[in-house]
Enzyme design. Structure first.
Site, PDB file in Angstrom:
ATOM      1  CB  CYS A  19      -0.865   0.025   1.263  1.00 34.89           C
ATOM      2  SG  CYS A  19      -1.891  -1.416   1.443  1.00 34.89           S
ATOM      3  NE  ARG A  68       4.397   1.823  -1.277  1.00 35.57           N
ATOM      4  CZ  ARG A  68       5.322   1.421  -0.399  1.00 35.57           C
ATOM      5  NH1 ARG A  68       6.597   1.685  -0.646  1.00 35.57           N
ATOM      6  NH2 ARG A  68       5.018   0.774   0.703  1.00 35.57           N
ATOM      7  CD1 TRP A 106      -0.252  -5.978  -1.570  1.00 27.61           C
ATOM      8  CD2 TRP A 106      -0.250  -5.614  -3.769  1.00 27.61           C
ATOM      9  NE1 TRP A 106       0.176  -7.125  -2.187  1.00 27.61           N
ATOM     10  CE2 TRP A 106       0.185  -6.943  -3.526  1.00 27.61           C
ATOM     11  CE3 TRP A 106      -0.326  -5.169  -5.070  1.00 27.61           C
ATOM     12  CZ2 TRP A 106       0.545  -7.810  -4.552  1.00 27.61           C
ATOM     13  CZ3 TRP A 106       0.032  -6.046  -6.088  1.00 27.61           C
ATOM     14  CH2 TRP A 106       0.457  -7.338  -5.828  1.00 27.61           C
ATOM     15  CG  ASN A 161       2.122  -0.140   3.756  1.00 26.82           C
ATOM     16  OD1 ASN A 161       1.693  -1.248   3.430  1.00 26.82           O
ATOM     17  ND2 ASN A 161       3.357   0.250   3.502  1.00 26.82           N
ATOM     18  N   GLY A 162       0.459  -2.212   5.961  1.00 26.11           N
ATOM     19  CA  GLY A 162       1.023  -3.248   6.820  1.00 26.11           C
ATOM     20  C   GLY A 162       0.001  -4.339   7.072  1.00 26.11           C
ATOM     21  CD  GLU A 208      13.765 -19.235  -9.595  1.00 31.88           C
ATOM     22  OE1 GLU A 208      13.182 -19.968 -10.416  1.00 31.88           O
ATOM     23  OE2 GLU A 208      13.609 -18.002  -9.584  1.00 31.88           O
ATOM     24  CE  LYS A 257      14.649 -14.959 -11.197  1.00 32.93           C
ATOM     25  NZ  LYS A 257      13.671 -15.978 -11.322  1.00 32.93           N
ATOM     26  CD  GLU A 265      13.749 -14.748 -15.291  1.00 36.07           C
ATOM     27  OE1 GLU A 265      12.763 -14.446 -15.970  1.00 36.07           O
ATOM     28  OE2 GLU A 265      13.647 -15.218 -14.152  1.00 36.07           O
ATOM     29  CG  HIS A 278      22.978 -40.888 -17.679  1.00 38.89           C
ATOM     30  ND1 HIS A 278      23.199 -42.238 -17.838  1.00 38.89           N
ATOM     31  CD2 HIS A 278      22.938 -40.665 -16.344  1.00 38.89           C
ATOM     32  CE1 HIS A 278      23.251 -42.816 -16.645  1.00 38.89           C
ATOM     33  NE2 HIS A 278      23.099 -41.892 -15.720  1.00 38.89           N
ATOM     34  CE  LYS A 316       6.761  -9.973 -11.501  1.00 35.30           C
ATOM     35  NZ  LYS A 316       7.957 -10.685 -11.049  1.00 35.30           N
TER      36      LYS A 316
HETATM   37  C1  AGP Z   1      10.397 -15.835 -13.247  1.00 36.59           C
HETATM   38  O1  AGP Z   1      11.488 -14.995 -12.946  1.00 36.59           O
HETATM   39  C2  AGP Z   1       9.740 -15.461 -14.559  1.00 36.59           C
HETATM   40  N1  AGP Z   1       9.353 -14.107 -14.555  1.00 36.59           N
HETATM   41  C3  AGP Z   1       8.646 -16.441 -14.959  1.00 36.59           C
HETATM   42  O2  AGP Z   1       9.236 -17.710 -15.094  1.00 36.59           O
HETATM   43  C4  AGP Z   1       7.458 -16.582 -13.996  1.00 36.59           C
HETATM   44  O3  AGP Z   1       7.875 -17.260 -12.820  1.00 36.59           O
HETATM   45  C5  AGP Z   1       6.372 -17.424 -14.690  1.00 36.59           C
HETATM   46  O4  AGP Z   1       5.958 -16.743 -15.849  1.00 36.59           O
HETATM   47  C6  AGP Z   1       5.161 -17.700 -13.788  1.00 36.59           C
HETATM   48  O5  AGP Z   1       4.521 -16.491 -13.460  1.00 36.59           O
HETATM   49  P1  AGP Z   1       3.403 -16.526 -12.306  1.00 36.59           P
HETATM   50  O6  AGP Z   1       4.095 -16.955 -11.061  1.00 36.59           O
HETATM   51  O7  AGP Z   1       2.877 -15.129 -12.253  1.00 36.59           O
HETATM   52  O8  AGP Z   1       2.361 -17.522 -12.709  1.00 36.59           O
END
Ligand code: AGP
Length: 622
Positions: A2, A27, A76, A112-113, A495, A499, A502, A518, A617
């Site tokens: 928020c 935010r 939020w 906010n919180g 993961e 990271k 991407e 393998h 995103k």
């Molecule tokens: C992760 O860094 C990426 N932005 C992407 O893999 C993301 O995790 C994936 O698109 C899933 O998104 P969501 O968690 O909003 O479903």
């Protein structure tokens, strides 16, 4: 999170409040509101859902709200859907369904919180004749202030300090009292709040960008402090109600830097928000040492009836599922399948009422994950969503929803939301095990103790980030990186690799360490970087020997392992040590150095860290 703003001075407040709120839009929010007064008993409250311009339109860009003292808020949602009636400001009296109009209330406030014990406080106030119009914890806080204000009659500061002693959680509060027409009272614990001042006016805001246009002179109100804000004057009090002197700070940042809280990128800021995101998510699920998932509606009978768990997700959320499977299987002894949502939606997986399908999604809008959820429901499975965005489509369509409280995540590459999802999955695993009796109450208590220590351990890792920055400068020009591990370490590797890919655009693969020989090991050349994740004791030696197989073919080895495991330095070229915790929960710690490594590598390569090429995103298309 928020956003809070406040103004008191000689100018009309509403236009300033709207402008300040617009500088907090980054935010993340889903509704907004203002309360403005012009020296009379009444405060005019106007709210609107959706984007801030709806509120601006509703108030004719603020011109329809006369008055030189006011507060504003972008919400939020954490408790209650993003609706008009749940939007702030909240009042100590009653509030019409639209949430707008002149209100005769003694106290009006924004927050906010998270008030963790709002349920018990609400019951206390109901017993004393209060009624509630919203689902929010904020309304409870405002009414509690009102209760103490009327009961003890020694002024706003006393009423607020008594409230602070009584509530548990995090808060930044801005409150207006009917009897103090040109003043705003603020209080803070853990949530951000700053107070700006000039000769004849004062400002409040959740973050610096909101007020930079008006003043660079700010006070950083401390935890457990109350501030009495009048035009050009701010007085601070401690919990005893005694005045405390506070230094005035000159802000030297520019506006854009300020939105990132002084960090160069949102991603780095969000990595540093992981302790808070994990703590807030934990505190929403564990109260007074007991797991409380009543918010999900998952009953113990349903939990006992589960014979199979399927996890469906995409990207990093899928990696959370890959980690969670080890934890759930080991603690709750339930078989777990983890499937990419884009595959799950087309597979003919046998599902039944005894299958729990968990869909994990930060945005709650990912098309493949939503499709997987719908397929699971069509096939009769019980569905649980682990989601970060309140009221998102996946959250609304799942049978049960478990919210993470990471707050809005701006960087495309997820970090704090991933960490919040991990901890939510860990708590769920412990709960499943406790209900099904596969862990004793004593073991459950011990596991919860370990989880409670995770946020501080993440903070400790962040204090050592310079080593990662140094190492990334050495490997920024590498062409291939392999992340390897076994069991939970393999899930962490997935993961870590994503990271890196991407945001640095370096080709990277995550591999189950035992699988390298393998075929893939043919790719190992001189100076190929192999990063081994080494947090699982019984698998440690095996992964190290896989790493040595790579080293004998020219690879450069880096290892992520726990403090004290110094023998690893006999084998690898560069080691990052992380604090120990129960091995089930190591992903929450081991991922932090890998997030930082990816971040600094992207920065070293001069790339757009927060908005990497080709990515969105939230992938709302198939
Ligand atoms: C992760 O860094 C990426 N932005 C992407 O893999 C993301 O995790 C994936 O698109 C899933 O998104 P969501 O968690 O909003 O479903």
């Amino acid at each position: 999170m928020c956003g809070i703003v406040g103004y008191t001075g000689r100018k009309q407040a509403a236009p300033i409040l709207l402008d300040s709120l617009s500088r907090l839009e980054y935010r993340g929010y889903d509704s907004a509101g203002l309360a403005v007064r012009n020296g009379t008993a009444l405060a005019e409250v106007v709210k609107a859902t959706g984007k801030l311009h709806h509120l601006a339109d509703k108030t004719d860009q603020g011109r329809a709200l006369a008055g030189c003292c006011g507060i504003g808020h972008t919400r939020w949602a954490t408790h209650g859907d993003p609706s008009l009636v749940n939007a702030h400001p909240h009042v100590s009296g009653n509030c019409s369904g639209s949430g707008s109009g002149a209100v005769e209330s003694d106290v009006v406030g924004v927050h906010n919180g998270i008030i963790e014990n709002y349920t018990e406080l609400k019951e206390k106030l109901l017993r004393r004749g209060y009624t509630f119009y919203s689902e929010t914890d904020t309304e409870v806080a405002v009414k509690l202030v009102d209760y103490y204000y009327k009961k003890y009659k020694i002024g706003p500061v006393d009423a607020i300090t008594r409230t602070m002693v009584r509530i548990r959680g995090s808060y930044a509060l801005a409150l207006m009292f009917k009897d103090f027409p040109d003043e705003i009272f603020a209080a803070r614990k853990d949530s951000p709040l700053i107070i700006g001042t000039d000769e004849e006016e004062s400002f409040l805001a959740s973050d610096v960008p909101a007020i930079l246009k008006y003043t660079r002179q700010v006070y950083y109100i401390d935890n457990h402090q109350v501030a009495r804000v009048s035009p050009g004057k701010v007085v601070f009090y401690d919990l005893n109600g005694d005045e405390v002197p506070m230094p005035l700070t000159e802000i030297t940042w520019d506006a854009e830097a300020a939105e990132k809280g002084g960090y160069e990128h949102f991603m780095l800021k969000e990595i540093h928000e992981e302790p808070a995101a994990v703590r807030d998510t934990l505190n929403s699920m564990v109260k007074d040492g007991k797991i409380d998932l009543s918010q999900t509606g998952l009953t113990e009978d349903v939990i006992r009836s589960i014979e199979q768990i399927d996890i469906a997700a995409c990207g990093s959320a899928w990696h959370v599922g890959m980690a969670a499977q080890y934890v759930i299987e080991d603690l709750a002894e339930i078989p777990v399948r983890v499937e990419l949502a884009s595959e799950f939606r087309y597979r003919k997986l046998p599902l039944s009422r005894n299958t729990l399908v968990i869909v994990i999604s930060q945005s709650g809008e990912t098309a493949d994950s939503l499709a997987a959820l719908r397929v699971a429901k069509e096939r009769g499975a019980v569905t649980l969503a682990i989601v970060n965005v309140i009221g998102s489509t996946i959250a609304r369509e799942a049978d049960h929803v478990l919210y993470t409280l990471a707050g809005p995540e701006i960087a495309v590459a997820t970090t704090k939301a991933y960490s919040a999802q991990l901890i939510a999955a860990d708590v769920l695993a412990v709960h499943l095990a406790a209900v099904r009796g596969t862990v004793s109450p004593e073991r459950e208590a011990g596991l919860l103790e370990e989880l409670a220590a995770i946020p501080d351990k993440i903070s400790r890792i962040l204090e050592e980030k310079d080593r990662l920055q140094w190492f990334s400068s050495k490997m920024a020009n590498t062409h291939d990186i392999f992340f390897i591990g076994r069991g939970l370490d393999y899930a962490i590797s997935l993961e870590g690799s994503l990271k890196m890919k991407e945001i640095s655009y370096i080709h990277s693969e995550a591999y189950a360490a035992g699988e390298l020989k393998h075929g893939t090991i043919s790719l190992i050349e001189n100076n190929t970087l192999v990063i081994g994740v080494l947090t699982q004791k019984e698998l440690y030696e095996k992964t190290v020997s896989n790493m040595m197989e790579c080293k004998s073919r020219g690879a450069f080895l880096a290892g992520i392992t726990t403090n004290g495991n110094f023998s690893v330095e006999d084998s690898v070229n560069f080691t990052v040590y992380i604090p120990k915790t129960d091995e089930h929960f190591m992903a929450s710690l081991a991922i932090v150095p890998l997030q930082l490594l990816a971040y600094y590598t992207s920065v070293n390569r001069g790339l757009d860290v927060d908005k990497p090429r080709n990515l969105a995103k939230s992938v709302t298309v198939e």
